[in-house]
Scaffold this active site. Structure first.
Site, PDB file in Angstrom:
ATOM      1  N   ASN A 111      25.843  22.545  54.989  1.00  0.00           N
ATOM      2  CA  ASN A 111      26.278  21.443  54.990  1.00  0.00           C
ATOM      3  C   ASN A 111      24.931  20.587  55.578  1.00  0.00           C
ATOM      4  OD1 ASN A 111      27.782  18.090  55.975  1.00  0.00           O
ATOM      5  ND2 ASN A 111      27.908  19.596  57.587  1.00  0.00           N
ATOM      6  N   HIS A 147      34.788  17.117  61.077  1.00  0.00           N
ATOM      7  CA  HIS A 147      33.101  17.022  61.422  1.00  0.00           C
ATOM      8  C   HIS A 147      32.984  16.603  62.947  1.00  0.00           C
ATOM      9  CE1 HIS A 147      28.228  17.072  61.827  1.00  0.00           C
ATOM     10  NE2 HIS A 147      29.013  18.160  61.074  1.00  0.00           N
ATOM     11  N   SER A 151      21.614  22.354  65.293  1.00  0.00           N
ATOM     12  CA  SER A 151      20.149  23.016  65.109  1.00  0.00           C
ATOM     13  C   SER A 151      19.577  24.309  65.054  1.00  0.00           C
ATOM     14  CB  SER A 151      19.724  22.655  66.991  1.00  0.00           C
ATOM     15  OG  SER A 151      19.604  20.758  66.651  1.00  0.00           O
ATOM     16  N   GLU A 195      30.824  13.906  63.201  1.00  0.00           N
ATOM     17  CA  GLU A 195      30.301  12.960  62.887  1.00  0.00           C
ATOM     18  C   GLU A 195      31.244  12.128  61.943  1.00  0.00           C
ATOM     19  OE1 GLU A 195      27.098  14.589  59.937  1.00  0.00           O
ATOM     20  OE2 GLU A 195      26.324  14.974  61.880  1.00  0.00           O
ATOM     21  N   GLY A 219      21.472  18.136  65.468  1.00  0.00           N
ATOM     22  CA  GLY A 219      20.644  16.790  64.653  1.00  0.00           C
ATOM     23  C   GLY A 219      19.285  17.497  65.622  1.00  0.00           C
ATOM     24  N   LYS A 262      25.257  17.193  54.379  1.00  0.00           N
ATOM     25  CA  LYS A 262      25.937  15.813  54.810  1.00  0.00           C
ATOM     26  C   LYS A 262      25.727  14.805  53.681  1.00  0.00           C
ATOM     27  CE  LYS A 262      25.357  17.120  59.220  1.00  0.00           C
ATOM     28  NZ  LYS A 262      24.772  17.257  60.712  1.00  0.00           N
ATOM     29  N   GLU A 303      30.678  23.158  66.838  1.00  0.00           N
ATOM     30  CA  GLU A 303      29.435  22.752  66.460  1.00  0.00           C
ATOM     31  C   GLU A 303      29.494  21.728  68.243  1.00  0.00           C
ATOM     32  OE1 GLU A 303      27.719  22.649  62.490  1.00  0.00           O
ATOM     33  OE2 GLU A 303      29.114  20.585  63.183  1.00  0.00           O
TER      34      GLU A 303
HETATM   35  P1  13P Z   1      21.875  20.791  61.960  1.00  0.00           P
HETATM   36  O1  13P Z   1      21.750  21.403  62.184  1.00  0.00           O
HETATM   37  O2  13P Z   1      20.600  19.443  61.940  1.00  0.00           O
HETATM   38  O3  13P Z   1      21.538  20.253  63.744  1.00  0.00           O
HETATM   39  O4  13P Z   1      23.399  19.714  62.152  1.00  0.00           O
HETATM   40  C1  13P Z   1      24.593  20.992  62.282  1.00  0.00           C
HETATM   41  C2  13P Z   1      26.504  20.563  61.664  1.00  0.00           C
HETATM   42  O5  13P Z   1      25.895  19.917  62.345  1.00  0.00           O
HETATM   43  C3  13P Z   1      26.622  21.156  60.743  1.00  0.00           C
HETATM   44  O6  13P Z   1      27.322  21.127  60.283  1.00  0.00           O
END
Ligand code: 13P
Length: 252
Positions: A9, A94, A212, A96, A172, A11, A166
């Site tokens: 992803n 997601h 992560s 976010e 992150g 983002k 997640e």
């Molecule tokens: P990270 O791998 O940067 O922690 O992000 C995970 C994520 O949100 C994937 O959709």
């Protein structure tokens, strides 16, 4: 029986030039067969990425979509528009999007159904916050997100859904869930899916871990019996790192 799935992803990252070098890097190595690989660029990169990965083992995913086919929804993208670009997977709900863009469980459910109705594979995300985990509510929250998010999906299409767990506190942050925490929650998710659809369907639903994930923890995660794959953010932006994740070792 469930085919492993590795999803990147991106983002809100990567210009066209950056997308080009990232994908060229990913295509420079051979990838193990019998696994599915997906990259999810931002909308502006879908067309280019789709052309570059055409007829390779890597498939195209989007990060979001609207549930309607068309209409007066300024700034939105429909399932039909994604299909035109040969998108195969779409991330739905997601954390976010839930946190910053008002995505509710109801919208998640409408989008998940719309994806299935348009022959797109929804990667429906669920995850608890740190406060919810520390308060001991994580199972309850995840069950609610699953039940509500899948509310409109009947058993005729449910086996095509991919669920991604997640935990928000692991996204992150460099603080990944332990193998045991991830495996425990994915096992719990399958129990809920069995309650909803019965075991023959739930056994076919792929469940991913995200948060992560990196080249150092991928082998341990993929050895867990409940983990069918991973949803990767930061480490999917560098071709050497994502290649190491895609070619994880499943031995030993
Ligand atoms: P990270 O791998 O940067 O922690 O992000 C995970 C994520 O949100 C994937 O959709």
């Amino acid at each position: 029986m469930r085919k492993p799935l590795v999803v990147g992803n991106w983002k809100m990252n990567n210009t066209l030039q950056e997308s080009l070098s990232l994908i060229e890097g990913l295509l420079s190595n051979s990838l193990p067969a019998e696994r599915d690989y997906v990259v999810c660029p931002p909308y502006t990169g879908l067309s280019l990425a789709g052309k570059l990965i055409k007829e390779t083992k890597i498939q195209l995913g989007a990060q979001n979509m609207h549930f309607e086919a068309k209409g007066a929804y300024t700034g939105e993208i429909s399932p039909l528009m994604l299909k035109e670009l040969n998108v195969r997977y779409v991330i739905i709900g997601h954390s976010e999007r839930r946190q910053f863009f008002g995505e509710t469980d109801l919208k998640v459910s409408k989008k998940t159904l719309a994806a299935l109705n348009n022959d797109l594979i929804p990667i429906m995300c669920v995850g608890e916050s740190l406060a919810q985990r520390e308060g001991g509510f994580h199972h309850k929250i995840i069950k609610k997100q699953l039940v509500q998010g899948l509310k409109l999906v009947d058993s005729s299409k449910a086996s095509d859904v991919v669920v991604a767990y997640e935990p928000v506190w692991a996204i992150g942050t460099g603080r990944t869930a332990t193998n045991e925490q991830a495996n425990d929650m994915l096992g719990f998710i399958r129990t809920v899916l069995t309650e909803l659809y019965g075991s023959s369907i739930s056994e076919r639903i792929r469940i991913l871990y995200g948060g992560s994930v990196n080249p150092s923890n991928i082998d341990g995660l993929m050895k867990q019996p409940e983990i069918d794959g991973v949803l990767v953010g930061g480490a999917s932006l560098k071709s050497e790192e994502f290649l190491k994740i895609m070619t994880y070792s499943d031995r030993g």
